[in-house]
Design a protein around this motif. Sequence first.
Motif, PDB file in Angstrom:
ATOM      1  N   ALA A 111       0.831  -1.204   0.000  1.00  0.00           N
ATOM      2  CA  ALA A 111       0.000   0.000   0.000  1.00  0.00           C
ATOM      3  C   ALA A 111       0.868   1.258   0.000  1.00  0.00           C
ATOM      4  O   ALA A 111       0.577   2.235  -0.708  1.00  0.00           O
ATOM      5  CB  ALA A 111      -0.934  -0.001   1.205  1.00  0.00           C
ATOM      6  N   ASP A 112       1.961   1.203   0.751  1.00  0.00           N
ATOM      7  CA  ASP A 112       2.876   2.359   0.766  1.00  0.00           C
ATOM      8  C   ASP A 112       3.491   2.577  -0.614  1.00  0.00           C
ATOM      9  O   ASP A 112       3.578   3.716  -1.104  1.00  0.00           O
ATOM     10  CB  ASP A 112       3.973   2.122   1.800  1.00  0.00           C
ATOM     11  CG  ASP A 112       3.424   2.102   3.229  1.00  0.00           C
ATOM     12  OD1 ASP A 112       2.311   2.672   3.429  1.00  0.00           O
ATOM     13  OD2 ASP A 112       4.054   1.498   4.124  1.00  0.00           O
ATOM     14  N   VAL A 113       3.899   1.460  -1.245  1.00  0.00           N
ATOM     15  CA  VAL A 113       4.501   1.585  -2.583  1.00  0.00           C
ATOM     16  C   VAL A 113       3.494   2.143  -3.574  1.00  0.00           C
ATOM     17  O   VAL A 113       3.796   3.021  -4.394  1.00  0.00           O
ATOM     18  CB  VAL A 113       5.030   0.205  -3.048  1.00  0.00           C
ATOM     19  CG1 VAL A 113       5.492   0.283  -4.492  1.00  0.00           C
ATOM     20  CG2 VAL A 113       6.173  -0.256  -2.152  1.00  0.00           C
ATOM     21  N   LEU A 114       2.232   1.595  -3.544  1.00  0.00           N
ATOM     22  CA  LEU A 114       1.207   2.079  -4.451  1.00  0.00           C
ATOM     23  C   LEU A 114       0.885   3.549  -4.221  1.00  0.00           C
ATOM     24  O   LEU A 114       0.618   4.291  -5.174  1.00  0.00           O
ATOM     25  CB  LEU A 114      -0.067   1.234  -4.285  1.00  0.00           C
ATOM     26  CG  LEU A 114       0.012  -0.202  -4.803  1.00  0.00           C
ATOM     27  CD1 LEU A 114      -1.258  -0.954  -4.426  1.00  0.00           C
ATOM     28  CD2 LEU A 114       0.193  -0.205  -6.315  1.00  0.00           C
ATOM     29  N   GLU A 115       0.884   3.934  -2.984  1.00  0.00           N
ATOM     30  CA  GLU A 115       0.600   5.339  -2.694  1.00  0.00           C
ATOM     31  C   GLU A 115       1.670   6.244  -3.284  1.00  0.00           C
ATOM     32  O   GLU A 115       1.382   7.291  -3.861  1.00  0.00           O
ATOM     33  CB  GLU A 115       0.514   5.521  -1.178  1.00  0.00           C
ATOM     34  CG  GLU A 115       0.038   6.912  -0.772  1.00  0.00           C
ATOM     35  CD  GLU A 115      -0.155   7.022   0.733  1.00  0.00           C
ATOM     36  OE1 GLU A 115      -0.486   8.112   1.206  1.00  0.00           O
ATOM     37  OE2 GLU A 115       0.026   5.996   1.427  1.00  0.00           O
ATOM     38  N   ASN A 119       1.101   8.962  -6.319  1.00  0.00           N
ATOM     39  CA  ASN A 119       1.512  10.373  -6.242  1.00  0.00           C
ATOM     40  C   ASN A 119       2.371  10.749  -7.445  1.00  0.00           C
ATOM     41  O   ASN A 119       2.211  11.834  -8.037  1.00  0.00           O
ATOM     42  CB  ASN A 119       2.281  10.618  -4.947  1.00  0.00           C
ATOM     43  CG  ASN A 119       1.385  10.436  -3.716  1.00  0.00           C
ATOM     44  OD1 ASN A 119       0.176  10.643  -3.795  1.00  0.00           O
ATOM     45  ND2 ASN A 119       1.970  10.067  -2.582  1.00  0.00           N
ATOM     46  N   GLU A 120       3.274   9.806  -7.831  1.00  0.00           N
ATOM     47  CA  GLU A 120       4.120  10.087  -8.999  1.00  0.00           C
ATOM     48  C   GLU A 120       3.279  10.193 -10.268  1.00  0.00           C
ATOM     49  O   GLU A 120       3.500  11.093 -11.094  1.00  0.00           O
ATOM     50  CB  GLU A 120       5.160   8.975  -9.150  1.00  0.00           C
ATOM     51  CG  GLU A 120       6.198   8.942  -8.007  1.00  0.00           C
ATOM     52  CD  GLU A 120       7.117   7.735  -8.121  1.00  0.00           C
ATOM     53  OE1 GLU A 120       6.903   6.947  -9.082  1.00  0.00           O
ATOM     54  OE2 GLU A 120       8.021   7.579  -7.284  1.00  0.00           O
ATOM     55  N   LYS A 124       2.795  13.202 -12.944  1.00  0.00           N
ATOM     56  CA  LYS A 124       3.046  13.040 -14.386  1.00  0.00           C
ATOM     57  C   LYS A 124       1.804  13.394 -15.191  1.00  0.00           C
ATOM     58  O   LYS A 124       1.892  13.990 -16.266  1.00  0.00           O
ATOM     59  CB  LYS A 124       3.459  11.602 -14.680  1.00  0.00           C
ATOM     60  CG  LYS A 124       4.857  11.252 -14.186  1.00  0.00           C
ATOM     61  CD  LYS A 124       5.209   9.817 -14.526  1.00  0.00           C
ATOM     62  CE  LYS A 124       6.619   9.477 -14.036  1.00  0.00           C
ATOM     63  NZ  LYS A 124       6.981   8.067 -14.357  1.00  0.00           N
ATOM     64  N   GLU A 125       0.616  12.977 -14.690  1.00  0.00           N
ATOM     65  CA  GLU A 125      -0.630  13.282 -15.393  1.00  0.00           C
ATOM     66  C   GLU A 125      -0.839  14.787 -15.511  1.00  0.00           C
ATOM     67  O   GLU A 125      -1.289  15.291 -16.541  1.00  0.00           O
ATOM     68  CB  GLU A 125      -1.803  12.632 -14.657  1.00  0.00           C
ATOM     69  CG  GLU A 125      -3.120  12.737 -15.396  1.00  0.00           C
ATOM     70  CD  GLU A 125      -4.240  12.030 -14.656  1.00  0.00           C
ATOM     71  OE1 GLU A 125      -5.396  12.136 -15.096  1.00  0.00           O
ATOM     72  OE2 GLU A 125      -3.949  11.365 -13.638  1.00  0.00           O
ATOM     73  N   ALA A 126      -0.505  15.504 -14.451  1.00  0.00           N
ATOM     74  CA  ALA A 126      -0.640  16.965 -14.500  1.00  0.00           C
ATOM     75  C   ALA A 126       0.298  17.540 -15.575  1.00  0.00           C
ATOM     76  O   ALA A 126      -0.093  18.425 -16.353  1.00  0.00           O
ATOM     77  CB  ALA A 126      -0.314  17.551 -13.131  1.00  0.00           C
ATOM     78  N   ASN A 127       1.518  16.990 -15.656  1.00  0.00           N
ATOM     79  CA  ASN A 127       2.455  17.467 -16.686  1.00  0.00           C
ATOM     80  C   ASN A 127       1.950  17.143 -18.091  1.00  0.00           C
ATOM     81  O   ASN A 127       2.053  17.956 -19.014  1.00  0.00           O
ATOM     82  CB  ASN A 127       3.831  16.814 -16.474  1.00  0.00           C
ATOM     83  CG  ASN A 127       4.500  17.303 -15.195  1.00  0.00           C
ATOM     84  OD1 ASN A 127       4.250  18.438 -14.766  1.00  0.00           O
ATOM     85  ND2 ASN A 127       5.328  16.471 -14.578  1.00  0.00           N
TER      86      ASN A 127
END
Length: 522
Positions: A111-115, A119-120, A124-127
């Motif tokens: 879950a930590d990795v997926l979170e 976030n990454e 990227k989607e915003a960029n």
Amino acid sequence: MTTIITSSIVAVIAVVVTLLIAVPVVSKRAVDKKVREDAETVGTAEAKARNIIDEALKTAETKKREALLEAKEESLKTKNEVERETRERRAELQKYEKRVISKEESVDKKADVLERRENELTAKEANVRKKEKEVDELHTKGVQELERISGLTSDEAKDVLLKSVEDEVKIDTAKLIKEMESKAKEEAGRKAREYVVTAIQKCAVDHVAESTISVVQLPSDEMKGRIIGREGRNIRTLETLTGVDLIIDDTPEAVVLSAFDPIRREIARIALEKLIVDGRIHPARIEEMVEKAKKEVEQNIREEGEAAALEVGVHGLHPELIRLLGRMKFRSSYGQNALKHSIEVAQLSGLLAGEVGCDVRMAKRAGLLHDIGKSIDHEVEGSHIQIGVTLCKKYKESSLVINAVEAHHGDVEPQSLIACLVQAADAISAARPGARRETLETYTNRLKQLEDIANSFKGVEKSFAIQAGREVRVMVVPEQVTDSDMVLVARDISKQIEAELEYPGQIKVNVIRESRVTDYAK
């Protein structure tokens, strides 16, 4: 035990009383002696009774102690098993608890990795959205600049481009089709002589048009009511026994028999004619006449088969093959009687064999039996060729005859000259003028289907099937169909006719486009 002792004492007393009564006169001494003996007996019985009671009490006490011991041992054993099972369950639960804790830790890590990845990806989607916006703006500016330079909107430019490509494709396709047709005609002309024999051998078609009715004349209209019978029992009996539909309509002094099987129809016709002559029409008489008609038809079939074999000079046929030949009298193909066709093919095969120097008798035999499968093709699965081959093998015909039967429609390669002669004779008999005909209904339906197929295409104004269905003339709307489109329309109509219709020979598709200009002088 006390009850037993009491019963013993009572018995002893009863014995004593009996003795006293039975011996009324006894001496006192004898009586005293007897009393003492009885007292001793009673004492002995009491002593034995006490011993028995003591032993019984001891035995009961012993069994009680043993039962208590067994119960304690069983209880202890059960307690130990329960404790052992409890320990095992606790150990298993502890193991499962450790596994669950381990999986929870693993899920937490994932879950930590997926979170972190989420976030990454969000960043990227915003960029990407930002860059897409920039690209859209640049594309819009470019389109606006192109529209300004060309003087056309984007939709107008697309239409112009597509129209240009479509016209070029149509012209190229029409040219290619014309070139291919020209090459095909040249090739066909070059090989025409080579294919003439094959074309003749395969000119007979597979479609069969059957005559399905017979008409029986009546002496008067009053006979119709007698044929129908009370509540229709006579007509129902006749239809049930023969499998033929009787049509009694307004036709004066006539009854129509309708059935797909010509033999059943012939049996019904003969039976009905016999009943009319006899005059006695009731279910029992109908059944009797139907049986007589069946025997008469069977005899007629056998006589026809023998006459056919005698006419062409073929001897030594199996009796069953002769019977099947007779059945072919009631079989037709495009209106041509199957038995007469077989006789004709046998005669033609013999003539051709005599011309080329082959065995005339074997050629006649093969020609006579080439369509023998048609005698039972309504009753047995398979084509008449497969059925005929099976029958010839069953009744020990020679391999030459079997191959001629199998190859007379080109399904297999002929292995002898006789097989080729039978092919040619079959084609000649079927193709001679007047040999075969189509029913009017089949003919008109085919012409209607031909026009419907042509009318279903876009741009077709009307169509006409002419020359007995050998040509279809298609009139198109000039504004909707160009000269280049005409080639494609004719090709598409031809393909659909080939896919949907069954017809002998070929059909010419003639597409006509007429442009007219009208003006008025005032």
